[in-house]
Write a protein that holds these residues in place. Structure first.
Motif, mmCIF file in Angstrom:
data_model
loop_
_atom_site.group_PDB
_atom_site.id
_atom_site.type_symbol
_atom_site.label_atom_id
_atom_site.label_comp_id
_atom_site.label_asym_id
_atom_site.label_seq_id
_atom_site.Cartn_x
_atom_site.Cartn_y
_atom_site.Cartn_z
ATOM 1 N N HIS A 136 13.308 -23.915 33.816
ATOM 2 C CA HIS A 136 12.815 -24.630 34.547
ATOM 3 C C HIS A 136 13.682 -25.510 35.377
ATOM 4 O O HIS A 136 12.908 -26.386 36.421
ATOM 5 C CB HIS A 136 11.829 -25.610 33.934
ATOM 6 C CG HIS A 136 12.559 -26.623 33.007
ATOM 7 N ND1 HIS A 136 11.716 -27.173 31.791
ATOM 8 C CD2 HIS A 136 13.547 -27.291 32.976
ATOM 9 C CE1 HIS A 136 12.894 -28.199 31.402
ATOM 10 N NE2 HIS A 136 13.752 -28.277 32.035
ATOM 11 N N THR A 139 12.796 -23.818 38.802
ATOM 12 C CA THR A 139 11.757 -24.212 39.330
ATOM 13 C C THR A 139 12.155 -25.802 40.133
ATOM 14 O O THR A 139 11.485 -25.875 41.436
ATOM 15 C CB THR A 139 10.638 -24.541 38.334
ATOM 16 O OG1 THR A 139 10.078 -23.264 38.073
ATOM 17 C CG2 THR A 139 9.262 -25.583 38.856
ATOM 18 N N TYR A 140 12.963 -26.429 39.679
ATOM 19 C CA TYR A 140 13.161 -27.625 40.207
ATOM 20 C C TYR A 140 13.990 -27.435 41.554
ATOM 21 O O TYR A 140 13.455 -27.999 42.481
ATOM 22 C CB TYR A 140 13.878 -28.365 39.279
ATOM 23 C CG TYR A 140 14.738 -29.702 39.788
ATOM 24 C CD1 TYR A 140 13.776 -31.000 39.990
ATOM 25 C CD2 TYR A 140 16.252 -29.853 39.862
ATOM 26 C CE1 TYR A 140 14.520 -32.060 40.537
ATOM 27 C CE2 TYR A 140 16.587 -31.089 40.413
ATOM 28 C CZ TYR A 140 16.011 -32.192 40.593
ATOM 29 O OH TYR A 140 16.424 -33.670 40.968
ATOM 30 N N THR A 143 11.329 -25.723 44.092
ATOM 31 C CA THR A 143 10.530 -26.509 44.524
ATOM 32 C C THR A 143 11.191 -27.482 45.780
ATOM 33 O O THR A 143 10.299 -27.472 46.906
ATOM 34 C CB THR A 143 9.837 -27.401 43.569
ATOM 35 O OG1 THR A 143 9.346 -26.822 42.480
ATOM 36 C CG2 THR A 143 9.002 -28.401 44.176
ATOM 37 N N TRP A 171 11.196 -16.573 42.465
ATOM 38 C CA TRP A 171 10.843 -17.493 41.520
ATOM 39 C C TRP A 171 10.063 -16.949 40.332
ATOM 40 O O TRP A 171 10.027 -17.195 39.361
ATOM 41 C CB TRP A 171 9.900 -18.585 42.430
ATOM 42 C CG TRP A 171 9.736 -19.979 42.035
ATOM 43 C CD1 TRP A 171 9.797 -20.236 40.645
ATOM 44 C CD2 TRP A 171 9.292 -21.064 42.635
ATOM 45 N NE1 TRP A 171 9.494 -21.549 40.426
ATOM 46 C CE2 TRP A 171 9.206 -22.083 41.814
ATOM 47 C CE3 TRP A 171 8.788 -21.271 43.910
ATOM 48 C CZ2 TRP A 171 8.671 -23.494 42.050
ATOM 49 C CZ3 TRP A 171 8.648 -22.572 44.350
ATOM 50 C CH2 TRP A 171 8.553 -23.629 43.646
ATOM 51 N N HIS A 175 11.044 -18.122 36.611
ATOM 52 C CA HIS A 175 10.484 -19.087 35.671
ATOM 53 C C HIS A 175 8.789 -19.046 36.301
ATOM 54 O O HIS A 175 8.711 -18.752 37.301
ATOM 55 C CB HIS A 175 10.803 -20.587 36.074
ATOM 56 C CG HIS A 175 10.305 -21.384 35.016
ATOM 57 N ND1 HIS A 175 9.786 -22.754 35.209
ATOM 58 C CD2 HIS A 175 10.253 -21.271 33.635
ATOM 59 C CE1 HIS A 175 9.396 -23.198 34.347
ATOM 60 N NE2 HIS A 175 9.629 -22.542 33.261
ATOM 61 N N GLY A 177 7.111 -21.142 36.424
ATOM 62 C CA GLY A 177 6.808 -22.439 37.227
ATOM 63 C C GLY A 177 6.480 -22.154 38.795
ATOM 64 O O GLY A 177 5.989 -23.028 39.498
ATOM 65 N N TYR A 178 6.537 -20.879 39.152
ATOM 66 C CA TYR A 178 6.210 -20.464 40.525
ATOM 67 C C TYR A 178 4.671 -20.884 40.669
ATOM 68 O O TYR A 178 4.636 -21.012 42.104
ATOM 69 C CB TYR A 178 6.289 -19.102 40.655
ATOM 70 C CG TYR A 178 5.127 -18.335 40.056
ATOM 71 C CD1 TYR A 178 3.991 -18.140 40.918
ATOM 72 C CD2 TYR A 178 4.998 -17.819 38.673
ATOM 73 C CE1 TYR A 178 2.780 -17.421 40.581
ATOM 74 C CE2 TYR A 178 4.021 -17.332 38.474
ATOM 75 C CZ TYR A 178 2.864 -16.988 39.249
ATOM 76 O OH TYR A 178 1.725 -16.309 38.484
ATOM 77 N N LEU A 180 3.618 -23.786 40.086
ATOM 78 C CA LEU A 180 3.524 -25.093 40.733
ATOM 79 C C LEU A 180 3.875 -25.032 42.219
ATOM 80 O O LEU A 180 3.424 -26.200 43.103
ATOM 81 C CB LEU A 180 4.589 -26.002 39.898
ATOM 82 C CG LEU A 180 4.120 -26.215 38.532
ATOM 83 C CD1 LEU A 180 5.415 -27.085 37.655
ATOM 84 C CD2 LEU A 180 3.024 -26.865 38.247
ATOM 85 N N PRO A 236 0.932 -18.321 33.286
ATOM 86 C CA PRO A 236 1.155 -19.641 33.304
ATOM 87 C C PRO A 236 0.016 -20.496 32.986
ATOM 88 O O PRO A 236 -0.087 -21.635 32.083
ATOM 89 C CB PRO A 236 1.413 -19.881 34.853
ATOM 90 C CG PRO A 236 1.875 -18.844 35.469
ATOM 91 C CD PRO A 236 1.393 -17.701 34.584
ATOM 92 N N ARG A 303 7.419 -32.864 31.887
ATOM 93 C CA ARG A 303 8.051 -31.748 32.283
ATOM 94 C C ARG A 303 7.898 -31.775 33.874
ATOM 95 O O ARG A 303 8.787 -31.189 34.715
ATOM 96 C CB ARG A 303 7.462 -30.372 31.907
ATOM 97 C CG ARG A 303 7.778 -30.279 30.436
ATOM 98 C CD ARG A 303 7.279 -29.048 29.821
ATOM 99 N NE ARG A 303 7.168 -27.950 30.590
ATOM 100 C CZ ARG A 303 8.086 -26.828 30.050
ATOM 101 N NH1 ARG A 303 8.910 -27.135 28.929
ATOM 102 N NH2 ARG A 303 8.244 -25.702 30.760
ATOM 103 N N ALA A 304 6.833 -32.420 34.447
ATOM 104 C CA ALA A 304 6.732 -32.457 35.949
ATOM 105 C C ALA A 304 7.477 -33.750 36.776
ATOM 106 O O ALA A 304 7.366 -33.601 37.723
ATOM 107 C CB ALA A 304 5.191 -32.376 36.347
#
Length: 500
Positions: A136, A139-140, A143, A171, A175, A177-178, A180, A236, A303-304
């Motif tokens: 993740h 993802t950070y 983003t 992405w 992860h 988290g794509y 997001l 997801p 986590r967000a």
């Protein structure tokens, strides 16, 4: 006459370098994480076997079950850095990810260098919980990169949009988290449409909004370009629907604002509300809608938190900059900046070098093998108990607590497949509920262990299951220390020797 080369390191660039050096120093921490171990083990498995797993290779309770290793590419990166530089490689990769993410946020901000530095360091303090050896982290970073591309598009650089589809292909391989990122794209689209309908200054035309929608649709269509194909579209949502996991996995829970580590988030949220309220800058749906939604997501799951920070920091600076400029003019008047001289440039350079040196010394101190190994013990991992199992090789399959599963995969796989580990999506709600009953030594616990063929139980030194095993005539204590106890089943079914 052109600008002298030594004039490059002016106040603005000095503050930029000092700020990013501070971020690097903040993120240079001991690379110890409960789930980080199985991510490392997965990277090792992929590198050593030359294939990406589609079924579970690490547990005996779900052996051969379908498994989507959604962070496979990030895991390979973690393992290769570990193989290259040891624990220092892991720490370097995490610190580099944190620094790059916030470096991508800097050009999206407004105001002078000190305003940007203040907001960015605050965003770094909020982001701390996501700076771990986990996918993740990707993802950070991505983003922040997506935010930068959207910022360039708002400035009229349509070409920036064409980087969005390949960004999502990368992405989706690093992860899940794509999704997001897709949320951020959708919120930006809705916000831009609302701004256009409300005749907000600086909004994009319907044609440009259509271009963004088309690029976003293309990015979504390209997500299946990964080892798991179309399954990555639904993964997801399946993962987010794990109800039992959400109840007992702390990182999926709402932030506890009594904890000091979560205070920077609530402070950033309140500061943003105040600054947007007093600012003369017109609010824009395209900016404030993502801030509001990601704040809500953080309230639901910490986590967000890091994503909220990189999305909010530019918005906060854009509203704070004109307000602070007015205050500065009112209180201090207008001041012309001092001309850069060779002496000032040299002083700035020495300062930057000293700060970089200090950051590297700090990083080197916490990434040393002895320091990391001490932190592993201090965190409560069963180091000596695992050493005993690896040396003595007790019989049969293994039982272990959830929180130790990743460490056992890293240390004992493939000789001892684990009972459970941090891959909640693999085990599912029903199995995790049974595990909770077993860990609590609920009635029928012995039958549960027998059903899974468990002959060696590695349990916490204090706990209901440890006490139940000690009281059972069918289990013998083979090892104990302050952290862990190892029990071996003494019945005939477990007399067959070490595992395969």
């Amino acid at each position: 006459m052109g600008r002298k080369w030594w004039a490059w390191l002016d106040t603005r660039r000095l503050v930029w370098l000092v700020t990013l050096t501070a971020v690097f120093a903040m993120s240079a921490r001991v690379p110890v994480d409960h789930d980080g171990w199985w991510h490392l083990a997965s990277g090792r498995y992929i590198v050593e076997h030359g294939l990406i797993p589609h079924t579970d290779p690490f547990s005996h309770t779900k052996a051969g079950a379908p498994w989507i290793d959604n962070g496979w590419l990030a895991q390979v990166g973690f393992y290769l850095f570990y193989r290259w530089l040891g624990y220092a490689g892991l720490g370097l990769l995490v610190a580099a990810g944190a620094t790059v993410a916030l470096a991508l946020v800097w050009p999206q901000m407004s105001g002078g260098p000190f305003v940007r530095a203040f907001v960015l360091v605050w965003a770094a303090a909020v982001s701390g919980p996501v700076w771990t050896v986990r996918p993740h982290l990707a993802t950070y970073v991505l983003t922040a990169g997506l935010g930068g591309l959207l910022y360039l598009w708002r400035r009229g650089e349509r070409r920036a949009l064409w980087f969005i589809p390949p960004l999502f292909v990368l992405w989706a391989n690093m992860h899940a988290g794509y999704v997001l990122g897709m949320v951020l794209l959708a919120l930006t689209l809705v916000g831009e449409a609302l701004d256009h309908l409300c005749h907000v200054d600086g909004t994009r035309s319907w044609r440009e909004i259509g271009w963004l929608a088309g690029v976003g649709a293309l990015a979504l269509l390209l997500v299946p370009l990964n080892p798991y194909g179309f399954e990555m579209w639904g993964y997801p949502f399946y993962n987010a629907g794990q109800q039992v996991a959400r109840q007992f996995i702390t990182e999926w829970a709402s932030p506890d604002f009594h904890r000091l580590t979560n205070q920077p988030f609530i402070a950033l949220l309140l500061l943003t509300l105040v600054v947007v309220g007093v600012s003369d800058r017109q609010g824009r749906w395209a900016e404030l809608l993502p801030v509001a939604v990601f704040a809500y997501m953080t309230m639901q799951s910490k986590r967000a938190m890091g994503l909220y920070a990189v999305i909010t920091a530019p918005v906060l600076s854009r509203h704070a900059a004109p307000w602070l400029s007015q205050l500065k003019t009112r209180w201090l008047g207008r001041h012309s900046s001092r001309a850069m001289t060779p002496g000032r440039a040299a002083l700035n350079g020495v300062l930057v070098l000293l700060l970089i040196g200090a950051a590297l010394l700090k990083a080197g101190a916490v990434w040393r093998t002895l320091v990391v190994e001490a932190a592993v013990r201090q965190t409560g991992f069963p180091v000596d108990g695992v050493d005993w199992i690896a040396d003595r090789r007790p019989p049969g399959t293994l039982y272990n607590p959830y929180g130790w599963g990743g460490y056992l995969i890293w240390r004992l796989s493939p000789a001892y497949p684990v009972f459970v580990d941090g891959r909640a999506d693999l085990y599912g709600d029903d199995f995790l509920l049974d595990y909770l009953y077993l860990e609590a030594a609920a009635p029928g616990w012995e039958a549960m262990l027998e059903a899974h063929g468990v002959c060696t139980a590695l349990v916490t030194a204090e706990g209901p299951l440890s006490r139940a095993l000690a009281a059972s005539p069918d289990w013998e204590r083979a090892y104990e220390d302050k952290v862990v106890m190892v029990y071996v089943c003494s019945t005939r079914r477990c007399s067959g020797g070490s595992p395969t």
